[in-house]
Design a protein around this motif. Structure first.
Motif, PDB file in Angstrom:
ATOM      1  N   ALA A  36     -80.579 -26.247  -3.879  1.00 37.78           N
ATOM      2  CA  ALA A  36     -80.426 -27.339  -2.921  1.00 37.78           C
ATOM      3  C   ALA A  36     -81.760 -28.006  -2.624  1.00 37.78           C
ATOM      4  CB  ALA A  36     -79.801 -26.809  -1.631  1.00 37.78           C
ATOM      5  N   SER A  37     -82.827 -27.218  -2.537  1.00 41.00           N
ATOM      6  CA  SER A  37     -84.144 -27.773  -2.248  1.00 41.00           C
ATOM      7  C   SER A  37     -84.685 -28.579  -3.417  1.00 41.00           C
ATOM      8  CB  SER A  37     -85.124 -26.646  -1.897  1.00 41.00           C
ATOM      9  OG  SER A  37     -84.666 -25.886  -0.797  1.00 41.00           O
ATOM     10  N   ASN A  40     -81.986 -31.653  -4.006  1.00 41.32           N
ATOM     11  CA  ASN A  40     -81.425 -32.354  -2.847  1.00 41.32           C
ATOM     12  C   ASN A  40     -79.897 -32.396  -2.946  1.00 41.32           C
ATOM     13  OD1 ASN A  40     -81.626 -33.693  -0.385  1.00 41.32           O
ATOM     14  ND2 ASN A  40     -81.664 -35.719  -1.331  1.00 41.32           N
ATOM     15  N   THR A  73     -81.746 -27.771   2.638  1.00 42.36           N
ATOM     16  CA  THR A  73     -81.821 -29.224   2.458  1.00 42.36           C
ATOM     17  C   THR A  73     -82.354 -29.911   3.702  1.00 42.36           C
ATOM     18  OG1 THR A  73     -79.921 -29.105   0.958  1.00 42.36           O
ATOM     19  CG2 THR A  73     -80.500 -31.267   1.817  1.00 42.36           C
TER      20      THR A  73
END
Length: 444
Positions: A36-37, A40, A73
């Motif tokens: 997720a990081s 995004n 996120t």
């Protein structure tokens, strides 16, 4: 990013002395946060771990994964100016006939992806066959990549900048064809030499390049069907990722989150599913299953891994039903224990087969027919099983052939002795590799 986040989750779990299932879940949450990081994409991060790593999208595991991905996120967005990863051109489907080229693109991506993965495995075998020290192998791989980068600097990195240029229309198809070939060779050299870094984003690059080249070819022959080849680049990213990972749901969601382009969903879904089935028809294993299979069969891991047996990890008293159990009892048991498969035994305790949760769904809408069904009528007799004496390396191979969280442990007399959880098996594998000090290549 994924491995670092998963490692931090492992540290927390070991510090708090979590039970193996809890430790496995927190490591998975770390991996979801890493995806997720990096991209995004919190939803895709959750489904990536659930669909590929855990092999299940059950709510008890998907819920914590989603929370972890969302928090990651939000943190990125607070600390940085996070935005949509790829800015895409406006897309409009003017006629249903335009879907025809996307069907062909799905076949192309589904054919290219297995060849791409096969070339990576061949490159790895080549470098290992040289019998050079690890440092020398890394140096040789770096030399090959650097030699290409002198003339084609786009081969450096994971391909993100080139994909951005493709979507912005900054590359001609002749130039793109050369970059595509050189990037393929550079990825082979990097991956084969053992350099950490993975092939997830390079897979996106390969899909975008193949899609753009295909779109340019269609535009030259049938301009109305491919008014903008950049749309084919976008769809090709999802199709190639779906074919390489065998996770079409994750691929579609990830491309949508990275672009926030809803207009591309229809051709993206169609192309990704066709690419998935095409790749699966050519080779049954994906990038990740093949990697695990190679590591379980490699000389570095089999020797220490075979010291453990299934009996050491088997969980006693698995949930079972008798072969004469009625449908109502089977459904009630599924609700109580929340598993995907129930083991079926006869009155003597001998293992007969497995009833899957999916097998009972058709009867839920037909209560009259369900009253006549017993476990014996809907069980699977060919479901894989393991024996207590079986080495863990062989048990890992059984998991690669089927999507299941647990396998029944059956002795030579046919008696059900317990169940083997995939999570316990993978944790044991990690511990063995940690003790043996084996260096691995990143794959995520």
């Amino acid at each position: 990013m994924v491995q670092l986040a998963a490692m931090m989750g492992s540290f927390v779990g070991r510090w708090q002395r979590f039970a193996p299932p809890q430790l496995r879940l927190i490591v998975a949450c770390g991996a979801a946060a890493g995806i997720a990081s990096a991209y995004n994409a919190p939803i895709a991060g959750s489904f990536f771990v659930a669909e590929i790593i855990l092999g299940s999208i059950a709510m008890e595991s998907l819920g914590p994964l989603a929370v972890s991905a969302v928090v990651a996120t939000l943190t990125i967005r607070v600390l940085t100016a996070a935005h949509v990863l790829y800015r895409v051109p406006a897309f409009q489907l003017n006629s249903p006939w335009e879907m025809g080229p996307y069907v062909v693109l799905g076949l192309v991506a589904g054919t290219l992806a297995p060849w791409f993965l096969k070339s990576l495995r061949q490159a790895e075998s080549f470098f290992v066959g040289l019998r050079l020290p690890l440092v020398a192998r890394l140096a040789l791989g770096g030399l090959a990549v650097g030699a290409m980068a002198v003339s084609v600097p786009e081969v450096a990195g994971n391909g993100y900048s080139v994909v951005v240029k493709i979507l912005n229309g900054g590359l001609l198809w002749r130039v793109m064809l050369g970059i595509f070939a050189c990037k393929w060779l550079a990825t082979m050299a990097s991956f084969g030499s053992g350099a950490p870094g993975g092939v997830f984003t390079p897979s996106l690059f390969m899909g975008a390049s193949a899609g753009y080249l295909f779109g340019a070819a269609v535009h030259a022959v049938w301009p109305e069907a491919a008014q903008d080849p950049r749309a084919f680049a976008l769809v090709g990213m999802g199709a190639f990722l779906s074919a390489a990972t065998h996770a079409p749901v994750m691929a579609v969601i990830m491309l949508f989150e990275m672009t926030l382009s809803y207009d591309i969903i229809l051709p993206l879904m169609l192309c990704s599913v066709i690419a998935y089935y095409t790749a699966k028809g050519i080779v049954g294993s994906s990038l990740y299953s093949e990697s695990l299979k190679r590591k379980s069969q490699s000389g570095d891991t089999v020797a220490p891994f075979d010291e453990s047996r299934v009996a050491n990890l088997a969980r006693a008293n698995p949930q079972t039903v008798l072969e004469t159990a009625r449908f109502a009892e089977i459904a009630r048991t599924f609700l109580e224990v929340r598993v995907n498969n129930l083991y079926v035994v006869n009155p003597a305790g001998h293992y007969v087969g497995v009833v899957s949760l999916h097998d009972i769904k058709p009867y839920l809408s037909e209560p009259e027919l369900a009253e006549l069904v017993i476990a014996r009528d809907i069980l699977h007799e060919d479901f894989p099983s393991v024996t207590p004496e079986q080495p863990l390396a062989e048990a890992l191979g059984k998991f690669l052939d089927i999507e299941a969280e647990r396998l029944p442990v059956v002795d030579r007399n046919g008696v059900l002795r317990g169940s083997l959880a995939k999570s316990d098996l993978l944790l044991a594998l990690i511990e063995k590799r940690k003790k043996s000090g084996v260096v691995t290549t990143a794959i995520a």
